[in-house]
Scaffold this active site. Structure first.
Site, PDB file in Angstrom:
ATOM      1  N   ARG A 168      -6.078 -18.751  -8.803  1.00 43.85           N
ATOM      2  CA  ARG A 168      -6.836 -17.977  -7.620  1.00 43.85           C
ATOM      3  C   ARG A 168      -8.018 -17.138  -8.323  1.00 43.85           C
ATOM      4  O   ARG A 168      -8.020 -16.650  -9.465  1.00 43.85           O
ATOM      5  CB  ARG A 168      -5.956 -17.139  -6.840  1.00 43.85           C
ATOM      6  CG  ARG A 168      -5.028 -18.111  -6.390  1.00 43.85           C
ATOM      7  CD  ARG A 168      -4.055 -17.176  -5.372  1.00 43.85           C
ATOM      8  NE  ARG A 168      -4.575 -16.709  -4.152  1.00 43.85           N
ATOM      9  CZ  ARG A 168      -3.974 -15.862  -3.246  1.00 43.85           C
ATOM     10  NH1 ARG A 168      -2.700 -15.660  -3.644  1.00 43.85           N
ATOM     11  NH2 ARG A 168      -4.686 -15.397  -2.304  1.00 43.85           N
ATOM     12  N   ARG A 205      -4.717 -24.336   1.742  1.00 46.70           N
ATOM     13  CA  ARG A 205      -3.812 -24.686   2.776  1.00 46.70           C
ATOM     14  C   ARG A 205      -4.507 -25.585   3.855  1.00 46.70           C
ATOM     15  O   ARG A 205      -3.578 -26.027   4.640  1.00 46.70           O
ATOM     16  CB  ARG A 205      -3.630 -22.984   3.596  1.00 46.70           C
ATOM     17  CG  ARG A 205      -2.661 -22.108   2.659  1.00 46.70           C
ATOM     18  CD  ARG A 205      -2.386 -20.740   3.344  1.00 46.70           C
ATOM     19  NE  ARG A 205      -1.265 -20.460   2.602  1.00 46.70           N
ATOM     20  CZ  ARG A 205      -0.966 -19.018   2.755  1.00 46.70           C
ATOM     21  NH1 ARG A 205      -1.737 -18.183   3.344  1.00 46.70           N
ATOM     22  NH2 ARG A 205      -0.047 -18.399   1.870  1.00 46.70           N
ATOM     23  N   ARG A 254       0.737  -1.076   0.135  1.00 46.10           N
ATOM     24  CA  ARG A 254       0.081  -0.016  -0.066  1.00 46.10           C
ATOM     25  C   ARG A 254       0.774   1.352   0.045  1.00 46.10           C
ATOM     26  O   ARG A 254       0.417   2.538  -0.793  1.00 46.10           O
ATOM     27  CB  ARG A 254      -0.947  -0.064   1.257  1.00 46.10           C
ATOM     28  CG  ARG A 254      -2.084  -0.967   1.106  1.00 46.10           C
ATOM     29  CD  ARG A 254      -2.600  -1.399   2.542  1.00 46.10           C
ATOM     30  NE  ARG A 254      -3.725  -2.535   2.455  1.00 46.10           N
ATOM     31  CZ  ARG A 254      -3.931  -3.595   2.099  1.00 46.10           C
ATOM     32  NH1 ARG A 254      -2.768  -4.243   1.867  1.00 46.10           N
ATOM     33  NH2 ARG A 254      -4.995  -4.333   2.078  1.00 46.10           N
ATOM     34  N   ARG A 311       4.061 -19.752   2.823  1.00 45.90           N
ATOM     35  CA  ARG A 311       3.682 -20.063   4.059  1.00 45.90           C
ATOM     36  C   ARG A 311       3.780 -21.571   4.321  1.00 45.90           C
ATOM     37  O   ARG A 311       4.047 -21.932   5.656  1.00 45.90           O
ATOM     38  CB  ARG A 311       2.394 -19.345   4.500  1.00 45.90           C
ATOM     39  CG  ARG A 311       2.529 -17.760   4.482  1.00 45.90           C
ATOM     40  CD  ARG A 311       1.411 -17.175   5.205  1.00 45.90           C
ATOM     41  NE  ARG A 311       1.335 -15.835   4.627  1.00 45.90           N
ATOM     42  CZ  ARG A 311       2.329 -14.664   4.861  1.00 45.90           C
ATOM     43  NH1 ARG A 311       3.105 -15.102   5.656  1.00 45.90           N
ATOM     44  NH2 ARG A 311       1.965 -13.510   4.334  1.00 45.90           N
ATOM     45  N   ASP A 339      -3.664 -15.454   7.684  1.00 41.39           N
ATOM     46  CA  ASP A 339      -2.446 -16.005   7.100  1.00 41.39           C
ATOM     47  C   ASP A 339      -1.571 -16.816   7.985  1.00 41.39           C
ATOM     48  O   ASP A 339      -0.531 -17.564   7.428  1.00 41.39           O
ATOM     49  CB  ASP A 339      -1.640 -14.891   6.671  1.00 41.39           C
ATOM     50  CG  ASP A 339      -2.198 -14.127   5.406  1.00 41.39           C
ATOM     51  OD1 ASP A 339      -2.953 -14.892   4.570  1.00 41.39           O
ATOM     52  OD2 ASP A 339      -1.901 -12.921   5.039  1.00 41.39           O
TER      53      ASP A 339
HETATM   54  C1  S3P Z   1      -3.939  -9.194   2.303  1.00 46.43           C
HETATM   55  C2  S3P Z   1      -5.022  -9.710   2.439  1.00 46.43           C
HETATM   56  C3  S3P Z   1      -5.630 -11.074   2.986  1.00 46.43           C
HETATM   57  C4  S3P Z   1      -4.300 -11.758   3.221  1.00 46.43           C
HETATM   58  C5  S3P Z   1      -3.072 -11.445   2.317  1.00 46.43           C
HETATM   59  C6  S3P Z   1      -3.026 -10.082   2.219  1.00 46.43           C
HETATM   60  C7  S3P Z   1      -3.946  -7.679   2.225  1.00 46.43           C
HETATM   61  O1  S3P Z   1      -6.337 -11.608   1.790  1.00 46.43           O
HETATM   62  O2  S3P Z   1      -4.217 -13.112   3.157  1.00 46.43           O
HETATM   63  O3  S3P Z   1      -1.805 -12.151   2.444  1.00 46.43           O
HETATM   64  O4  S3P Z   1      -2.913  -7.189   2.266  1.00 46.43           O
HETATM   65  O5  S3P Z   1      -5.075  -7.008   1.897  1.00 46.43           O
HETATM   66  P1  S3P Z   1      -7.940 -11.918   1.498  1.00 46.43           P
HETATM   67  O6  S3P Z   1      -8.274 -10.347   1.559  1.00 46.43           O
HETATM   68  O7  S3P Z   1      -7.951 -12.741   0.487  1.00 46.43           O
HETATM   69  O8  S3P Z   1      -8.364 -12.172   2.835  1.00 46.43           O
END
Ligand code: S3P
Length: 438
Positions: A123, A351, A27, A398, A320
């Site tokens: 995905r 996972r 971000r 992971r 995660d």
């Molecule tokens: C993330 C949101 C999560 C997380 C990913 C990072 C983010 O995913 O699993 O590693 O930075 O917004 P989801 O929004 O699919 O839950």
């Protein structure tokens, strides 16, 4: 493939520091690229996922420059001024880059092609295609709403009110980022809270963003045609990376490890809470704020863990961290039951299935349900590990790191089939481990 056997290790002692938070690093670069002027970032995670974001923002006109270790400068183009990329945007393994950047592109007059590796190409992207289509963007995706996909942004996009059908910070963030260059107010309703870095950082960059709590839901509104101001950002350490060392110190006898600078935003801190419920000895030292986020040093001591039923309401705040928790559960006393984890099936790998297979192959007792795992712990004994076929990590960093930790607390070590994906989020992982396991 780069296979490696992780051998049993003596007590983990001393102090380590984990790299910058991955979510905040992505971000920082994206918002820096949308501000007019120079944003400086320290503590940026230099993992492959974040580098994919940096390359994409460069391809769309921002200057993104590395000044030194973790020290970066981003010269932004301003909201609405992203440029047409001249080649496909290669997102590598990174779902966060893909989904958040789809949001950015969706409200710019840009056509972009998103590609990624085999894991990312499996995905689901329908979860962002749906709201961004409602805002006016058009998509040509591969079957099943997957990558590679072509996205044509809308100009102007239309503001929407969108209730998240899945608890996903990536979907929330995609819509909010699209809203930045959309006239009017874009609203996201979040029935289950997820990590709130986008909200905190958008505000920090000067966007008009409000969050209202109503009937247990969070209603997030962002005013479009925003002007973002450049910032100086210090990225806190990633709790998701700390997770592997927290679990390692809890399960390796004699350990007493301090992990410095761990981000403890309440929307991310579920693992520490659950491990403490299991009897984990984790002390928060020197609590402070870094970059607008709560941070502390964690002192973790080897502990006799007790299996529990993990509250599914905590899942989004540790989404995660489940692979690491499953390793802890495999060595606890009694049974650990997890549920409400359907989202784990659409991460870098499935996972639930992959950790069930991996832990079973090294001697753990695991039953897989549709939405969780039930794990009967060894009662504090090490896992057998052994000479079986290497654990299949399915391009999932992971899984590789979790099973490396399982190896440390095993009798015969654990071999993982491929350590390369670790570099997506934690390039220093193996070196840190080697420094501790002497
Ligand atoms: C993330 C949101 C999560 C997380 C990913 C990072 C983010 O995913 O699993 O590693 O930075 O917004 P989801 O929004 O699919 O839950």
């Amino acid at each position: 493939m780069r296979p490696r056997r992780f051998l049993p290790c003596g007590p983990l002692r001393g102090r380590i520091r984990v790299p910058g938070d991955k979510s905040i690093s992505h971000r920082s670069i994206m918002l820096g690229a949308l501000a007019v002027g120079e944003t400086t970032i320290t503590g940026l995670l230099e993992g492959e996922d974040v580098l994919s974001t940096a390359a994409a923002m460069r391809a769309m006109g921002a200057q993104v420059e590395r000044l030194g270790q973790g020290n970066w400068r981003v010269d932004g183009v301003g909201v609405g001024a992203l440029l047409q990329p001249q080649a496909a945007l290669d997102m590598g393994n990174s779902g966060t880059s893909t989904r958040l950047l789809m949001g950015l592109v969706a409200s710019h007059p840009i056509t972009a092609c998103f590609i990624g590796d085999a894991s990312l190409s499996r995905r689901p992207m329908g979860r962002v295609i749906d709201p961004l289509s409602q805002m006016g963007a058009s998509f040509t995706a591969s079957p099943g709403g997957r990558l590679p996909l072509m996205l044509q942004g809308a100009q102007p996009a239309v503001p929407i009110e969108y209730r998240l059908p899945v608890a996903s910070a990536q979907v929330k963030s995609a819509v909010l980022l699209a809203g930045l260059n959309t006239p009017g107010i874009t609203t996201v309703i979040e029935p289950v809270p997820t990590r709130d870095h986008s909200e905190r950082m958008l505000r920090g960059f000067g966007a008009e963003l409000t969050v209202e709590e109503l009937g247990g839901e969070r209603i997030i509104r962002v005013v479009g045609e925003a002007e973002l101001r450049p910032q100086t950002i210090e990225v806190p350490g990633d709790p998701s990376s700390a997770a592997f060392f927290i679990v390692a110190a809890l399960v390796v006898p004699g350990s007493e490890l301090t992990i410095e600078n761990v981000g403890l935003n309440p929307t991310r801190a579920g693992l520490v809470e659950v491990l403490r419920q299991m009897g984990g000895d984790i002390t928060l030292l020197n609590p402070r704020e870094v970059g607008g986020e709560p941070v502390a040093d964690l002192l973790v001591r080897h502990s006799a863990l007790q299996g529990i039923a993990v509250d599914p309401a905590l899942a989004p705040s540790m989404i995660d961290e489940f692979p690491a928790l499953f390793v802890a559960a495999a060595m606890a006393h009694g049974t650990t039951v997890t549920s409400g984890l359907d989202e784990l099936r659409v991460k870098e790998s499935d996972r639930l299935a992959v950790m069930a297979a991996a832990l079973t192959s090294v001697g753990a007792r695991v039953t897989e349900q549709e939405d969780g795992l039930t794990i009967e712990g060894t009662g504090g004994e090490p896992l057998s590990g052994g000479a079986n076929a290497p654990v299949a990590t399915h391009l999932d960093h992971r899984i590789a790191m979790s099973m490396a930790v399982a190896g440390l607390a095993s009798k015969a070590g654990v071999e993982v089939d491929d350590t390369r994906p670790i570099a997506t989020s934690f390039p220093q992982f193996e070196a840190l481990l080697e420094g501790l396991c002497t």
